[in-house]
Design a protein around this motif. Structure first.
Motif, mmCIF file in Angstrom:
data_model
loop_
_atom_site.group_PDB
_atom_site.id
_atom_site.type_symbol
_atom_site.label_atom_id
_atom_site.label_comp_id
_atom_site.label_asym_id
_atom_site.label_seq_id
_atom_site.Cartn_x
_atom_site.Cartn_y
_atom_site.Cartn_z
ATOM 1 N N SER A 16 0.860 -1.185 0.000
ATOM 2 C CA SER A 16 0.000 0.000 0.000
ATOM 3 C C SER A 16 0.895 1.232 0.000
ATOM 4 O O SER A 16 2.055 1.172 0.420
ATOM 5 C CB SER A 16 -0.929 -0.007 1.212
ATOM 6 N N GLN A 17 0.362 2.352 -0.467
ATOM 7 C CA GLN A 17 1.156 3.577 -0.547
ATOM 8 C C GLN A 17 1.708 3.994 0.815
ATOM 9 O O GLN A 17 2.806 4.517 0.902
ATOM 10 C CB GLN A 17 0.341 4.719 -1.163
ATOM 11 N N TYR A 64 -4.676 -2.873 -13.381
ATOM 12 C CA TYR A 64 -4.050 -1.680 -12.821
ATOM 13 C C TYR A 64 -2.652 -1.582 -13.409
ATOM 14 O O TYR A 64 -1.928 -2.578 -13.474
ATOM 15 C CB TYR A 64 -3.990 -1.805 -11.295
ATOM 16 N N ASP A 65 -2.260 -0.412 -13.819
ATOM 17 C CA ASP A 65 -0.956 -0.199 -14.444
ATOM 18 C C ASP A 65 0.127 -0.091 -13.370
ATOM 19 O O ASP A 65 0.453 1.008 -12.926
ATOM 20 C CB ASP A 65 -0.992 1.058 -15.310
ATOM 21 N N LEU A 66 0.646 -1.225 -12.945
ATOM 22 C CA LEU A 66 1.687 -1.248 -11.911
ATOM 23 C C LEU A 66 3.042 -0.856 -12.475
ATOM 24 O O LEU A 66 3.398 -1.252 -13.586
ATOM 25 C CB LEU A 66 1.831 -2.657 -11.333
ATOM 26 N N LYS A 67 3.780 -0.124 -11.708
ATOM 27 C CA LYS A 67 5.187 0.168 -12.008
ATOM 28 C C LYS A 67 5.998 -0.772 -11.123
ATOM 29 O O LYS A 67 6.082 -0.585 -9.917
ATOM 30 C CB LYS A 67 5.536 1.625 -11.700
ATOM 31 N N VAL A 68 6.552 -1.819 -11.734
ATOM 32 C CA VAL A 68 7.238 -2.855 -10.961
ATOM 33 C C VAL A 68 8.740 -2.648 -10.964
ATOM 34 O O VAL A 68 9.310 -2.071 -11.887
ATOM 35 C CB VAL A 68 6.896 -4.270 -11.497
ATOM 36 N N LEU A 69 9.357 -3.129 -9.899
ATOM 37 C CA LEU A 69 10.801 -3.057 -9.750
ATOM 38 C C LEU A 69 11.307 -4.450 -9.384
ATOM 39 O O LEU A 69 10.841 -5.037 -8.401
ATOM 40 C CB LEU A 69 11.161 -2.060 -8.633
ATOM 41 N N HIS A 70 12.224 -4.975 -10.200
ATOM 42 C CA HIS A 70 12.831 -6.269 -9.872
ATOM 43 C C HIS A 70 13.784 -6.030 -8.710
ATOM 44 O O HIS A 70 14.713 -5.240 -8.806
ATOM 45 C CB HIS A 70 13.576 -6.849 -11.080
ATOM 46 N N VAL A 82 13.061 -17.984 -8.034
ATOM 47 C CA VAL A 82 12.004 -16.982 -7.888
ATOM 48 C C VAL A 82 12.617 -15.602 -8.101
ATOM 49 O O VAL A 82 13.595 -15.246 -7.444
ATOM 50 C CB VAL A 82 11.346 -17.042 -6.486
ATOM 51 N N LEU A 83 12.033 -14.865 -9.027
ATOM 52 C CA LEU A 83 12.414 -13.479 -9.240
ATOM 53 C C LEU A 83 11.423 -12.632 -8.461
ATOM 54 O O LEU A 83 10.214 -12.694 -8.713
ATOM 55 C CB LEU A 83 12.356 -13.125 -10.727
ATOM 56 N N GLY A 84 11.912 -11.867 -7.502
ATOM 57 C CA GLY A 84 11.050 -11.082 -6.630
ATOM 58 C C GLY A 84 10.915 -9.640 -7.102
ATOM 59 O O GLY A 84 11.909 -8.973 -7.344
ATOM 60 N N TYR A 85 9.678 -9.209 -7.234
ATOM 61 C CA TYR A 85 9.356 -7.844 -7.652
ATOM 62 C C TYR A 85 8.627 -7.130 -6.528
ATOM 63 O O TYR A 85 7.979 -7.770 -5.698
ATOM 64 C CB TYR A 85 8.435 -7.866 -8.872
ATOM 65 N N ILE A 86 8.715 -5.793 -6.552
ATOM 66 C CA ILE A 86 7.922 -4.991 -5.632
ATOM 67 C C ILE A 86 7.230 -3.871 -6.413
ATOM 68 O O ILE A 86 7.659 -3.502 -7.513
ATOM 69 C CB ILE A 86 8.757 -4.389 -4.478
ATOM 70 N N ALA A 87 6.163 -3.356 -5.832
ATOM 71 C CA ALA A 87 5.436 -2.212 -6.378
ATOM 72 C C ALA A 87 4.696 -1.559 -5.223
ATOM 73 O O ALA A 87 4.532 -2.159 -4.156
ATOM 74 C CB ALA A 87 4.457 -2.651 -7.463
ATOM 75 N N HIS A 88 4.250 -0.333 -5.444
ATOM 76 C CA HIS A 88 3.437 0.394 -4.469
ATOM 77 C C HIS A 88 2.190 0.881 -5.177
ATOM 78 O O HIS A 88 2.283 1.486 -6.249
ATOM 79 C CB HIS A 88 4.216 1.568 -3.869
ATOM 80 N N ALA A 89 1.047 0.613 -4.599
ATOM 81 C CA ALA A 89 -0.225 1.001 -5.225
ATOM 82 C C ALA A 89 -1.344 0.894 -4.211
ATOM 83 O O ALA A 89 -1.217 0.215 -3.192
ATOM 84 C CB ALA A 89 -0.517 0.094 -6.414
ATOM 85 N N ASP A 90 -2.425 1.559 -4.500
ATOM 86 C CA ASP A 90 -3.659 1.419 -3.736
ATOM 87 C C ASP A 90 -4.787 1.235 -4.739
ATOM 88 O O ASP A 90 -4.946 2.058 -5.646
ATOM 89 C CB ASP A 90 -3.936 2.653 -2.870
ATOM 90 N N PHE A 125 11.204 -11.836 2.260
ATOM 91 C CA PHE A 125 11.148 -10.903 1.136
ATOM 92 C C PHE A 125 10.148 -9.792 1.411
ATOM 93 O O PHE A 125 10.441 -8.610 1.215
ATOM 94 C CB PHE A 125 10.792 -11.659 -0.146
ATOM 95 N N VAL A 126 8.959 -10.157 1.896
ATOM 96 C CA VAL A 126 7.911 -9.177 2.194
ATOM 97 C C VAL A 126 8.392 -8.188 3.251
ATOM 98 O O VAL A 126 8.267 -6.976 3.091
ATOM 99 C CB VAL A 126 6.601 -9.872 2.620
ATOM 100 N N ILE A 127 8.941 -8.703 4.337
ATOM 101 C CA ILE A 127 9.355 -7.837 5.443
ATOM 102 C C ILE A 127 10.546 -6.967 5.069
ATOM 103 O O ILE A 127 10.569 -5.775 5.367
ATOM 104 C CB ILE A 127 9.644 -8.681 6.702
ATOM 105 N N SER A 128 11.523 -7.533 4.382
ATOM 106 C CA SER A 128 12.739 -6.761 4.060
ATOM 107 C C SER A 128 12.472 -5.635 3.072
ATOM 108 O O SER A 128 13.234 -4.666 3.029
ATOM 109 C CB SER A 128 13.839 -7.679 3.533
ATOM 110 N N ASN A 129 11.399 -5.718 2.294
ATOM 111 C CA ASN A 129 11.098 -4.675 1.316
ATOM 112 C C ASN A 129 9.956 -3.759 1.763
ATOM 113 O O ASN A 129 9.577 -2.846 1.033
ATOM 114 C CB ASN A 129 10.785 -5.293 -0.033
ATOM 115 N N ALA A 130 9.406 -4.010 2.933
ATOM 116 C CA ALA A 130 8.327 -3.160 3.458
ATOM 117 C C ALA A 130 8.915 -1.853 3.970
ATOM 118 O O ALA A 130 10.048 -1.808 4.409
ATOM 119 C CB ALA A 130 7.584 -3.877 4.580
#
Length: 131
Positions: A16-17, A64-70, A82-90, A125-130
């Motif tokens: 989330s944003q 939704y037009d996500l802007k993803v980051l590898h 596993v290739l892990g991506y992150i994005a921020h969106a609401d 992965f989730v916690i380290s990129n939050a």
């Protein structure tokens, strides 16, 4: 000499944003507290960026037009890469087409940290990129 081959999968942690929640997939058929991240395997001729966006749309039903980051990659316990991506969106989530199979949900990062929501091998992965 033979070379090792691995299946490749893309997963995305969409935060989330405000950074307090992450989008996860609930898998009722695997148990009451079985969650994971949206994503899946690459199709023939598909690049990872295309695959992660396709899988996100297929699994969540969200256009939704996500802007993803590898962000990272790792070897999963079952041998796939596993290739892990992150994005921020609401965005709002639609009703699940088959709620007995998988359901997209926003879950609090704090609940993942505490173990109240179990995202399995994706927790670090989730916690380290939050944030």
């Amino acid at each position: 000499m033979t070379s090792a081959t691995h299946s490749v999968s893309c997963k995305i942690a969409i935060y989330s944003q405000d950074g307090s929640k992450v989008l996860v997939m609930k898998y009722p058929q695997l148990g009451a507290n079985a969650y994971g991240l949206p994503g899946g395997h690459l199709e023939q001729g598909e690049n990872p960026d295309e695959a992660v966006l396709r899988e996100f749309k297929e699994e969540t039903g969200v256009d939704y037009d996500l802007k993803v980051l590898h962000e990272d990659f790792w070897l999963h316990e079952n041998g796939k890469v596993v290739l892990g991506y992150i994005a921020h969106a609401d965005f709002n989530l639609p009703s699940a087409p088959d709620p007995s199979f998988e359901i997209a949900q926003w879950q609090k990062i704090a609940d993942i940290k505490s173990g109240a929501v179990n995202v399995g091998s994706y927790k670090d992965f989730v916690i380290s990129n939050a944030g």
